[in-house]
Design a protein around this motif. Structure first.
Motif, PDB file in Angstrom:
ATOM      1  N   TRP A  13      -3.203  -1.469   6.174  1.00  0.00           N
ATOM      2  CA  TRP A  13      -3.208  -2.782   6.818  1.00  0.00           C
ATOM      3  C   TRP A  13      -3.352  -2.684   8.337  1.00  0.00           C
ATOM      4  CZ3 TRP A  13       1.090  -1.840   3.341  1.00  0.00           C
ATOM      5  CH2 TRP A  13       0.783  -2.186   2.014  1.00  0.00           C
ATOM      6  N   ALA A  14      -3.929  -1.599   8.797  1.00  0.00           N
ATOM      7  CA  ALA A  14      -4.048  -1.388  10.245  1.00  0.00           C
ATOM      8  C   ALA A  14      -5.385  -0.728  10.552  1.00  0.00           C
ATOM      9  CB  ALA A  14      -2.892  -0.526  10.739  1.00  0.00           C
ATOM     10  N   ASP A  15      -5.602  -0.435  11.826  1.00  0.00           N
ATOM     11  CA  ASP A  15      -6.789   0.319  12.235  1.00  0.00           C
ATOM     12  C   ASP A  15      -6.426   1.138  13.468  1.00  0.00           C
ATOM     13  OD1 ASP A  15      -6.849  -1.402  14.432  1.00  0.00           O
ATOM     14  OD2 ASP A  15      -8.574  -2.530  13.731  1.00  0.00           O
ATOM     15  N   LEU A  40     -10.121   2.716   4.298  1.00  0.00           N
ATOM     16  CA  LEU A  40      -9.046   2.272   3.402  1.00  0.00           C
ATOM     17  C   LEU A  40      -9.592   1.815   2.054  1.00  0.00           C
ATOM     18  CD1 LEU A  40      -6.772   0.370   5.970  1.00  0.00           C
ATOM     19  CD2 LEU A  40      -6.496   2.716   5.127  1.00  0.00           C
ATOM     20  N   THR A  41     -10.664   2.477   1.615  1.00  0.00           N
ATOM     21  CA  THR A  41     -11.287   2.147   0.337  1.00  0.00           C
ATOM     22  C   THR A  41     -10.872   3.093  -0.787  1.00  0.00           C
ATOM     23  OG1 THR A  41     -13.194   3.386   1.144  1.00  0.00           O
ATOM     24  CG2 THR A  41     -13.299   0.991   1.294  1.00  0.00           C
ATOM     25  N   SER A  42     -10.489   4.312  -0.441  1.00  0.00           N
ATOM     26  CA  SER A  42      -9.944   5.272  -1.402  1.00  0.00           C
ATOM     27  C   SER A  42      -9.335   6.414  -0.617  1.00  0.00           C
ATOM     28  CB  SER A  42     -11.026   5.815  -2.341  1.00  0.00           C
ATOM     29  OG  SER A  42     -11.850   6.752  -1.673  1.00  0.00           O
ATOM     30  N   PHE A  43      -8.468   7.175  -1.249  1.00  0.00           N
ATOM     31  CA  PHE A  43      -7.847   8.314  -0.574  1.00  0.00           C
ATOM     32  C   PHE A  43      -8.909   9.331  -0.158  1.00  0.00           C
ATOM     33  CE2 PHE A  43      -5.107  12.260  -0.775  1.00  0.00           C
ATOM     34  CZ  PHE A  43      -4.386  11.963   0.362  1.00  0.00           C
ATOM     35  N   GLY A  44      -9.853   9.598  -1.039  1.00  0.00           N
ATOM     36  CA  GLY A  44     -10.916  10.543  -0.727  1.00  0.00           C
ATOM     37  C   GLY A  44     -11.746  10.109   0.463  1.00  0.00           C
ATOM     38  N   ASP A  45     -12.078   8.819   0.530  1.00  0.00           N
ATOM     39  CA  ASP A  45     -12.855   8.298   1.657  1.00  0.00           C
ATOM     40  C   ASP A  45     -12.080   8.442   2.962  1.00  0.00           C
ATOM     41  OD1 ASP A  45     -14.846   7.564  -0.100  1.00  0.00           O
ATOM     42  OD2 ASP A  45     -14.281   5.442  -0.149  1.00  0.00           O
ATOM     43  N   ASP A  46     -10.784   8.166   2.914  1.00  0.00           N
ATOM     44  CA  ASP A  46      -9.971   8.219   4.126  1.00  0.00           C
ATOM     45  C   ASP A  46      -9.804   9.655   4.624  1.00  0.00           C
ATOM     46  OD1 ASP A  46      -9.751   5.474   3.882  1.00  0.00           O
ATOM     47  OD2 ASP A  46      -7.823   5.569   2.844  1.00  0.00           O
ATOM     48  N   LYS A 124      -3.225  -6.982   0.552  1.00  0.00           N
ATOM     49  CA  LYS A 124      -3.112  -7.562   1.882  1.00  0.00           C
ATOM     50  C   LYS A 124      -1.695  -8.068   2.081  1.00  0.00           C
ATOM     51  CE  LYS A 124      -5.657 -10.516   5.101  1.00  0.00           C
ATOM     52  NZ  LYS A 124      -6.794 -11.451   5.275  1.00  0.00           N
ATOM     53  N   LEU A 125      -1.245  -8.124   3.335  1.00  0.00           N
ATOM     54  CA  LEU A 125       0.086  -8.627   3.653  1.00  0.00           C
ATOM     55  C   LEU A 125       0.025 -10.107   4.009  1.00  0.00           C
ATOM     56  CD1 LEU A 125       1.547  -5.779   5.901  1.00  0.00           C
ATOM     57  CD2 LEU A 125       2.174  -6.308   3.550  1.00  0.00           C
ATOM     58  N   THR A 126       1.035 -10.858   3.598  1.00  0.00           N
ATOM     59  CA  THR A 126       1.151 -12.249   4.022  1.00  0.00           C
ATOM     60  C   THR A 126       1.516 -12.286   5.509  1.00  0.00           C
ATOM     61  OG1 THR A 126       3.517 -12.397   3.588  1.00  0.00           O
ATOM     62  CG2 THR A 126       2.027 -12.873   1.739  1.00  0.00           C
ATOM     63  N   GLU A 127       1.426 -13.469   6.083  1.00  0.00           N
ATOM     64  CA  GLU A 127       1.820 -13.602   7.489  1.00  0.00           C
ATOM     65  C   GLU A 127       3.299 -13.269   7.667  1.00  0.00           C
ATOM     66  OE1 GLU A 127       1.179 -16.525  11.328  1.00  0.00           O
ATOM     67  OE2 GLU A 127       0.537 -17.179   9.338  1.00  0.00           O
ATOM     68  N   SER A 128       4.125 -13.680   6.729  1.00  0.00           N
ATOM     69  CA  SER A 128       5.543 -13.323   6.795  1.00  0.00           C
ATOM     70  C   SER A 128       5.726 -11.806   6.689  1.00  0.00           C
ATOM     71  CB  SER A 128       6.321 -14.015   5.669  1.00  0.00           C
ATOM     72  OG  SER A 128       7.666 -13.572   5.646  1.00  0.00           O
ATOM     73  N   GLY A 129       4.895 -11.173   5.885  1.00  0.00           N
ATOM     74  CA  GLY A 129       4.973  -9.728   5.755  1.00  0.00           C
ATOM     75  C   GLY A 129       4.778  -9.021   7.079  1.00  0.00           C
ATOM     76  N   ALA A 148      -4.135 -11.155  12.059  1.00  0.00           N
ATOM     77  CA  ALA A 148      -5.547 -11.533  12.025  1.00  0.00           C
ATOM     78  C   ALA A 148      -6.449 -10.335  11.778  1.00  0.00           C
ATOM     79  CB  ALA A 148      -5.933 -12.208  13.342  1.00  0.00           C
ATOM     80  N   ALA A 149      -6.056  -9.171  12.294  1.00  0.00           N
ATOM     81  CA  ALA A 149      -6.926  -7.994  12.242  1.00  0.00           C
ATOM     82  C   ALA A 149      -6.579  -7.018  11.128  1.00  0.00           C
ATOM     83  CB  ALA A 149      -6.870  -7.270  13.585  1.00  0.00           C
ATOM     84  N   GLN A 150      -5.595  -7.345  10.308  1.00  0.00           N
ATOM     85  CA  GLN A 150      -5.168  -6.374   9.296  1.00  0.00           C
ATOM     86  C   GLN A 150      -6.313  -5.988   8.361  1.00  0.00           C
ATOM     87  OE1 GLN A 150      -2.872  -7.390   5.709  1.00  0.00           O
ATOM     88  NE2 GLN A 150      -2.584  -9.432   6.595  1.00  0.00           N
ATOM     89  N   ALA A 151      -6.297  -4.729   7.960  1.00  0.00           N
ATOM     90  CA  ALA A 151      -7.356  -4.209   7.094  1.00  0.00           C
ATOM     91  C   ALA A 151      -6.864  -4.176   5.652  1.00  0.00           C
ATOM     92  CB  ALA A 151      -7.733  -2.806   7.539  1.00  0.00           C
ATOM     93  N   PRO A 152      -7.461  -4.964   4.752  1.00  0.00           N
ATOM     94  CA  PRO A 152      -7.084  -4.873   3.336  1.00  0.00           C
ATOM     95  C   PRO A 152      -7.188  -3.424   2.869  1.00  0.00           C
ATOM     96  CG  PRO A 152      -8.503  -6.757   3.692  1.00  0.00           C
ATOM     97  CD  PRO A 152      -8.511  -5.976   4.972  1.00  0.00           C
ATOM     98  N   THR A 153      -6.216  -2.998   2.092  1.00  0.00           N
ATOM     99  CA  THR A 153      -6.086  -1.586   1.723  1.00  0.00           C
ATOM    100  C   THR A 153      -6.189  -1.418   0.220  1.00  0.00           C
ATOM    101  OG1 THR A 153      -4.686  -1.179   3.653  1.00  0.00           O
ATOM    102  CG2 THR A 153      -4.574   0.425   1.863  1.00  0.00           C
ATOM    103  N   ALA A 154      -7.036  -0.503  -0.210  1.00  0.00           N
ATOM    104  CA  ALA A 154      -7.256  -0.291  -1.642  1.00  0.00           C
ATOM    105  C   ALA A 154      -6.056   0.381  -2.296  1.00  0.00           C
ATOM    106  CB  ALA A 154      -8.494   0.579  -1.865  1.00  0.00           C
ATOM    107  N   VAL A 155      -5.754  -0.053  -3.494  1.00  0.00           N
ATOM    108  CA  VAL A 155      -4.745   0.633  -4.297  1.00  0.00           C
ATOM    109  C   VAL A 155      -5.136   2.100  -4.450  1.00  0.00           C
ATOM    110  CG1 VAL A 155      -3.690   0.769  -6.585  1.00  0.00           C
ATOM    111  CG2 VAL A 155      -4.096  -1.473  -5.524  1.00  0.00           C
ATOM    112  N   ALA A 156      -6.447   2.365  -4.519  1.00  0.00           N
ATOM    113  CA  ALA A 156      -6.955   3.734  -4.673  1.00  0.00           C
ATOM    114  C   ALA A 156      -6.637   4.615  -3.473  1.00  0.00           C
ATOM    115  CB  ALA A 156      -8.464   3.704  -4.901  1.00  0.00           C
ATOM    116  N   SER A 157      -6.376   4.028  -2.325  1.00  0.00           N
ATOM    117  CA  SER A 157      -5.924   4.811  -1.171  1.00  0.00           C
ATOM    118  C   SER A 157      -4.462   5.209  -1.356  1.00  0.00           C
ATOM    119  CB  SER A 157      -6.088   4.010   0.125  1.00  0.00           C
ATOM    120  OG  SER A 157      -7.438   3.899   0.496  1.00  0.00           O
ATOM    121  N   LEU A 158      -3.635   4.240  -1.652  1.00  0.00           N
ATOM    122  CA  LEU A 158      -2.194   4.480  -1.733  1.00  0.00           C
ATOM    123  C   LEU A 158      -1.791   5.352  -2.917  1.00  0.00           C
ATOM    124  CD1 LEU A 158      -0.993   0.877  -0.844  1.00  0.00           C
ATOM    125  CD2 LEU A 158      -1.200   2.844   0.682  1.00  0.00           C
ATOM    126  N   THR A 159      -2.634   5.413  -3.939  1.00  0.00           N
ATOM    127  CA  THR A 159      -2.298   6.205  -5.126  1.00  0.00           C
ATOM    128  C   THR A 159      -2.967   7.576  -5.146  1.00  0.00           C
ATOM    129  OG1 THR A 159      -4.078   5.112  -6.357  1.00  0.00           O
ATOM    130  CG2 THR A 159      -1.855   4.175  -6.570  1.00  0.00           C
TER     131      THR A 159
END
Length: 227
Positions: A13-15, A40-46, A124-129, A148-159
Motif C-alpha cells: 500500500w505504499a511506494d 506489488l503484483t506478485s512476490f516474484g515481480d517485486d 486496498k486500505l480504507t481511509e480509516s485504515g 490518495a496515493a496508496q498502491a493496491p497490493t496483490a495477495v500474490a505478493s503477501l503470500t
C-alpha cells in the motif's frame, strides 16, 4: 569497509515516496540512495525489481525494507553486493514462510479490519485504515496523501514464500514500532529476536520511517558504518 549504497524497499500500500524524509538524510551523508518502485503484483515481480536495482549500484550495499518490503529484502538479499539488512517495522520470514503466514501466527492487528479485496486479487486500505491505523501518528495532510496515493497490493505478493533467507548469512538491524497497528509488536519482537538483529524500539505507528525519520536514518547509518 563502509557501505557505499543504500536501497530502500517500500511495503504494501505504499511506494518509494514513503522514504522521502530518509532519502534526504542519507544523501546528505554522501551515500548513493535508491528507493525502488515495486509493482506489488506478485512476490516474484517485486523481488525481480529489487534485483534489477542491485545490478545497477556499487557495493557494498545496505538493503532496507519496510513492512512487506522486509520479505523482499529477505529473499533478494543474497546478492554478493549486499552487506547487511535493515528492517523497519518489517516482516522477516524464514524459509517457506511469507508475510501473510507470519501474520497468522499472532492475534490479528487492528488494521486488518480495514483491508478490502477487489475482484482481481488485490487489496486496498480504507481511509480509516490509513488514518487511524497505518499512519495514525502523522499529520492530517500526510495521511491524505498516503490514502490518495496508496498502491493496491496483490495477495500474490503477501503470500510469496522465502527460499533462502538472506538474514541467515548477513548482519541485521531492526526498528521495532511498539505502537504498530499493522504488524503486531509481539510478532516484531519474535522476528527480530529470531534473526538476531540489533534492535531499536520506538513508540511509533507502522510508518516509522515517516514519523521518526531521524531514528530510522540513524539505524541505517549504523549498518552502513558497521560493514
Amino acid at each position: 569497509m563502509t557501505a557505499k549504497s543504500v536501497i530502500l524497499v517500500h511495503g504494501a500500500w505504499a511506494d518509494g515516496s514513503s522514504w522521502s524524509k530518509v532519502i534526504l538524510e542519507l544523501a546528505a551523508e554522501g551515500l548513493s540512495v535508491t528507493a525502488i518502485q515495486m509493482p506489488l503484483t506478485s512476490f516474484g515481480d517485486d523481488v525481480a525489481t529489487l534485483r534489477r536495482a542491485l545490478a545497477l549500484v556499487e557495493g557494498p550495499v545496505i538493503l532496507v525494507g519496510h513492512s512487506y518490503g522486509g520479505s523482499v529484502i529477505t529473499e533478494g538479499g543474497n546478492d554478493k553486493k549486499v552487506a547487511a539488512l535493515v528492517f523497519i517495522a518489517a516482516f522477516a520470514p524464514d524459509s517457506d514462510e511469507s508475510a501473510a503466514s507470519l501474520g497468522e501466527t499472532v492475534d490479528t492487528p487492528p488494521m486488518a479490519a480495514e483491508v478490502r479485496p477487489d475482484s482481481s486479487g488485490f487489496l486496498k486500505l480504507t481511509e480509516s485504515g490509513i488514518r487511524d491505523h497505518f499512519a495514525r501518528d502523522l499529520s492530517d495532510s500526510e495521511k491524505t496523501v498516503l490514502f490518495a496515493a496508496q498502491a493496491p497490493t496483490a495477495v500474490a505478493s503477501l503470500t510469496g514464500k522465502i527460499t533462502e533467507p538472506a538474514w541467515q548469512s548477513r548482519p541485521s538491524w531492526y526498528l521495532l514500532a511498539t505502537e504498530d497497528h499493522a504488524i503486531a509488536p509481539k510478532l516484531q519482537h519474535i522476528m527480530s529476536s529470531r534473526i538476531m538483529a540489533k534492535v531499536t524500539e520506538v513508540a511509533s505507528s507502522h510508518v516509522a520511517m515517516l514519523s521518526h525519520p531521524d531514528l530510522a536514518t540513524r539505524l541505517i547509518l549504523e549498518a552502513v558504518r558497521a560493514v
